[in-house]
Design a protein around this motif. Structure first.
Motif, PDB file in Angstrom:
ATOM      1  N   LYS A   1      -3.081 -10.109   0.241  1.00 31.78           N
ATOM      2  CA  LYS A   1      -1.646  -9.933   0.374  1.00 31.78           C
ATOM      3  C   LYS A   1      -0.893 -10.718  -0.701  1.00 31.78           C
ATOM      4  N   THR A   2      -1.353 -11.920  -0.992  1.00 31.10           N
ATOM      5  CA  THR A   2      -0.702 -12.756  -2.009  1.00 31.10           C
ATOM      6  C   THR A   2      -0.713 -12.064  -3.362  1.00 31.10           C
ATOM      7  N   VAL A   3      -1.856 -11.494  -3.727  1.00 33.31           N
ATOM      8  CA  VAL A   3      -2.001 -10.879  -5.054  1.00 33.31           C
ATOM      9  C   VAL A   3      -1.354  -9.510  -5.115  1.00 33.31           C
ATOM     10  N   SER A   4      -1.582  -8.686  -4.080  1.00 33.81           N
ATOM     11  CA  SER A   4      -1.168  -7.282  -4.136  1.00 33.81           C
ATOM     12  C   SER A   4       0.278  -7.050  -3.726  1.00 33.81           C
ATOM     13  N   GLY A   5       0.835  -7.962  -2.920  1.00 36.00           N
ATOM     14  CA  GLY A   5       2.176  -7.719  -2.392  1.00 36.00           C
ATOM     15  C   GLY A   5       2.198  -6.719  -1.263  1.00 36.00           C
ATOM     16  N   ASP A   6       1.038  -6.322  -0.763  1.00 38.22           N
ATOM     17  CA  ASP A   6       0.943  -5.376   0.351  1.00 38.22           C
ATOM     18  C   ASP A   6       1.694  -5.944   1.555  1.00 38.22           C
ATOM     19  N   LYS A   7       2.584  -5.137   2.141  1.00 39.45           N
ATOM     20  CA  LYS A   7       3.407  -5.591   3.265  1.00 39.45           C
ATOM     21  C   LYS A   7       2.715  -5.389   4.614  1.00 39.45           C
ATOM     22  N   THR A   8       1.529  -4.789   4.610  1.00 39.29           N
ATOM     23  CA  THR A   8       0.793  -4.609   5.857  1.00 39.29           C
ATOM     24  C   THR A   8       0.498  -5.980   6.463  1.00 39.29           C
ATOM     25  N   SER A   9       0.615  -6.093   7.768  1.00 36.75           N
ATOM     26  CA  SER A   9       0.404  -7.389   8.413  1.00 36.75           C
ATOM     27  C   SER A   9      -1.050  -7.816   8.310  1.00 36.75           C
ATOM     28  N   VAL A  10      -1.247  -9.132   8.392  1.00 36.20           N
ATOM     29  CA  VAL A  10      -2.607  -9.669   8.390  1.00 36.20           C
ATOM     30  C   VAL A  10      -3.403  -9.078   9.552  1.00 36.20           C
ATOM     31  N   GLU A  11      -2.771  -8.939  10.699  1.00 38.67           N
ATOM     32  CA  GLU A  11      -3.453  -8.407  11.880  1.00 38.67           C
ATOM     33  C   GLU A  11      -3.911  -6.978  11.651  1.00 38.67           C
ATOM     34  N   ASP A  12      -3.053  -6.157  11.042  1.00 40.54           N
ATOM     35  CA  ASP A  12      -3.426  -4.762  10.782  1.00 40.54           C
ATOM     36  C   ASP A  12      -4.530  -4.671   9.730  1.00 40.54           C
ATOM     37  N   LEU A  13      -4.486  -5.549   8.731  1.00 38.91           N
ATOM     38  CA  LEU A  13      -5.532  -5.542   7.715  1.00 38.91           C
ATOM     39  C   LEU A  13      -6.868  -5.982   8.299  1.00 38.91           C
ATOM     40  N   LEU A  14      -6.825  -6.970   9.190  1.00 40.61           N
ATOM     41  CA  LEU A  14      -8.068  -7.391   9.851  1.00 40.61           C
ATOM     42  C   LEU A  14      -8.605  -6.273  10.736  1.00 40.61           C
ATOM     43  N   ALA A  15      -7.716  -5.518  11.360  1.00 46.82           N
ATOM     44  CA  ALA A  15      -8.158  -4.368  12.160  1.00 46.82           C
ATOM     45  C   ALA A  15      -8.832  -3.327  11.280  1.00 46.82           C
ATOM     46  N   ILE A  16      -8.308  -3.152  10.072  1.00 51.05           N
ATOM     47  CA  ILE A  16      -8.926  -2.218   9.125  1.00 51.05           C
ATOM     48  C   ILE A  16     -10.330  -2.690   8.768  1.00 51.05           C
ATOM     49  N   LEU A  17     -10.489  -3.992   8.547  1.00 47.68           N
ATOM     50  CA  LEU A  17     -11.823  -4.514   8.218  1.00 47.68           C
ATOM     51  C   LEU A  17     -12.796  -4.353   9.385  1.00 47.68           C
ATOM     52  N   ASN A  18     -12.260  -4.160  10.584  1.00 50.47           N
ATOM     53  CA  ASN A  18     -13.119  -3.941  11.755  1.00 50.47           C
ATOM     54  C   ASN A  18     -13.472  -2.475  11.959  1.00 50.47           C
ATOM     55  N   GLU A  19     -12.920  -1.590  11.132  1.00 46.33           N
ATOM     56  CA  GLU A  19     -13.295  -0.174  11.204  1.00 46.33           C
ATOM     57  C   GLU A  19     -14.773  -0.030  10.796  1.00 46.33           C
ATOM     58  N   PRO A  20     -15.450   1.041  11.243  1.00 49.27           N
ATOM     59  CA  PRO A  20     -16.874   1.208  10.932  1.00 49.27           C
ATOM     60  C   PRO A  20     -17.168   1.115   9.428  1.00 49.27           C
ATOM     61  N   HIS A  21     -18.146   0.300   9.084  1.00 45.46           N
ATOM     62  CA  HIS A  21     -18.678   0.156   7.720  1.00 45.46           C
ATOM     63  C   HIS A  21     -17.697  -0.509   6.749  1.00 45.46           C
ATOM     64  N   MET A  22     -16.594  -1.065   7.269  1.00 44.98           N
ATOM     65  CA  MET A  22     -15.596  -1.629   6.361  1.00 44.98           C
ATOM     66  C   MET A  22     -15.937  -3.039   5.870  1.00 44.98           C
ATOM     67  N   MET A  23     -16.985  -3.647   6.399  1.00 46.50           N
ATOM     68  CA  MET A  23     -17.382  -4.958   5.883  1.00 46.50           C
ATOM     69  C   MET A  23     -18.546  -4.835   4.904  1.00 46.50           C
ATOM     70  N   GLU A  24     -18.718  -3.652   4.346  1.00 50.91           N
ATOM     71  CA  GLU A  24     -19.796  -3.441   3.370  1.00 50.91           C
ATOM     72  C   GLU A  24     -19.376  -3.935   1.988  1.00 50.91           C
ATOM     73  N   PHE A  25     -19.075  -5.214   1.909  1.00 53.79           N
ATOM     74  CA  PHE A  25     -18.897  -5.864   0.613  1.00 53.79           C
ATOM     75  C   PHE A  25     -20.282  -6.315   0.181  1.00 53.79           C
ATOM     76  N   ARG A  26     -20.787  -5.766  -0.924  1.00 52.76           N
ATOM     77  CA  ARG A  26     -22.161  -6.037  -1.318  1.00 52.76           C
ATOM     78  C   ARG A  26     -22.332  -5.895  -2.826  1.00 52.76           C
ATOM     79  N   MET A  27     -23.350  -6.568  -3.344  1.00 50.74           N
ATOM     80  CA  MET A  27     -23.566  -6.638  -4.783  1.00 50.74           C
ATOM     81  C   MET A  27     -24.591  -5.629  -5.298  1.00 50.74           C
ATOM     82  N   ASP A  28     -25.340  -5.005  -4.408  1.00 54.76           N
ATOM     83  CA  ASP A  28     -26.386  -4.080  -4.851  1.00 54.76           C
ATOM     84  C   ASP A  28     -25.861  -2.646  -4.872  1.00 54.76           C
ATOM     85  N   PRO A  29     -26.046  -1.925  -5.961  1.00 54.89           N
ATOM     86  CA  PRO A  29     -25.531  -0.558  -6.077  1.00 54.89           C
ATOM     87  C   PRO A  29     -26.085   0.348  -4.970  1.00 54.89           C
ATOM     88  N   GLN A  30     -25.191   1.179  -4.407  1.00 53.00           N
ATOM     89  CA  GLN A  30     -25.563   2.083  -3.320  1.00 53.00           C
ATOM     90  C   GLN A  30     -25.171   3.522  -3.649  1.00 53.00           C
TER      91      GLN A  30
END
Length: 334
Positions: free
Chosen positions: A269-298
């Motif tokens: 939020k600090t960098v992007s200026g996105d006005k979406t609430s922290v709570e809503d963004l955390l809910a998005i990260l809880n959507e299926p497969h949304m925590m797939e931050f990874r370094m190996d190509p898929q």
């Protein structure tokens, strides 16, 4: 697509121009990304100055990183080819195209996300891709070469046969994700369909009448790298400490996201200026497969196979390691 390929050809590319830097390692580095939470690792890297930190620890103090946001991958790769930026963070299709057209002089460093991307629609008639008619417009970040555009081609081939791979190409129009989301919210706008990306796809699905049509996992059968850092092999050879620092910083950022998603979202939020609430963004990260931050190509070789079959790639890589730097070879990619 033709314009993009003309840019590649005209560049001769940096193969002749920007591939003539001094041997000394750079300390002023520019890196690009696109809008969205797909690039969350880069927001953590920026706010915590992780590349600077790891470069200093590896013997290169005084590094300053400029982060630049572009609306689409095409603009990012143009900037890389013209020598205006050092490293880009965008999708697999753009990496493969540049690797092929520069004969291996552009390669990946490391990936950072493999979340699903979703095509949404506010047109009640469009419940699946089979419902797309010639006049329907589908917003994608870059026509022809973005991850979303290539996924549409792959879906067309699966549905109608390889000879119909470009069936949906005439339907695509180029819009950055924020502009496409605004178009969907405007009931009079001609663009009613958007092959989106997080967080935009989930915010769009909250709009009245907007529904899912298909997603990347439906098409490719699993995870697909969305964000990958890549650069020229000339830059990598001249700046090994920076390349090492990017990998180390990515690993630390991903670990941070998984341990403290709230602070990571606040960095976004600090960098992007996105006005979406922290709570809503955390809910998005809880959507299926949304925590797939990874370094190996898929899923990248599936993309390569598709692009080779359609003639976009002139050379079929033998393995994903062909288009990534040796520094990534120990990863469990595909």
């Amino acid at each position: 697509m033709r314009g993009f390929l003309r840019c590649l050809t005209a560049a001769g590319i940096i193969v002749a121009g920007a591939f003539s830097a001094s041997a000394a390692e750079k300390t002023d580095i520019s890196i690009t990304r696109q809008p969205g939470i797909l690039y969350l690792a880069s927001h953590v890297m920026e706010t915590q100055k992780l590349i600077e930190k790891h470069a200093a620890a590896d013997g290169l103090p005084g590094v300053a990183v400029e982060w630049r946001t572009f609306s689409g991958g095409g603009a990012q790769t143009d900037a890389l080819l013209s020598g205006n930026v050092d490293i880009v963070n965008t999708g697999t299709g753009n990496l493969l195209l540049l690797w092929d057209r520069t004969r291996g002089k552009v390669k990946g460093i490391v990936t950072n996300s493999a979340q699903p991307v979703i095509m949404v629609s506010r047109d009640p008639r469009v419940q699946s891709l089979k419902d797309i008619q010639p006049g329907d417009k589908i917003a994608v970040p870059t026509v022809g070469v973005s991850t979303q555009a290539i996924l549409l081609q792959m879906a067309a081939a699966q549905m109608y046969g390889d000879d119909q791979v470009h069936k949906f190409d005439p339907n695509t129009v180029q819009l950055g994700h924020p502009d496409a989301m605004a178009a969907l919210a405007n009931q009079t706008h001609e663009v009613k369909n958007h092959f989106s990306a997080p967080p935009f796809q989930y915010l769009e699905l909250k709009q009245a009448g907007v529904h899912k049509v298909i997603d990347s996992r439906d098409i490719i059968g699993g995870e697909l790298t969305q964000g990958t850092f890549f650069t020229t092999t000339q830059f990598a050879s001249a700046n090994p400490t920076i390349i090492k620092a990017v990998r180390e910083a990515t690993a630390e950022a991903i670990d941070f996201i998984k341990k403290d998603p709230k602070s990571a979202v606040e960095a976004y939020k600090t960098v992007s200026g996105d006005k979406t609430s922290v709570e809503d963004l955390l809910a998005i990260l809880n959507e299926p497969h949304m925590m797939e931050f990874r370094m190996d190509p898929q899923g990248t070789m599936k993309f390569a196979d598709h692009l080779y079959k359609t003639g976009v790639l002139k050379t079929m890589p033998k393995a994903w390691t062909d288009y990534y730097l040796p520094e990534a070879a120990d990863l469990n990619g595909n």
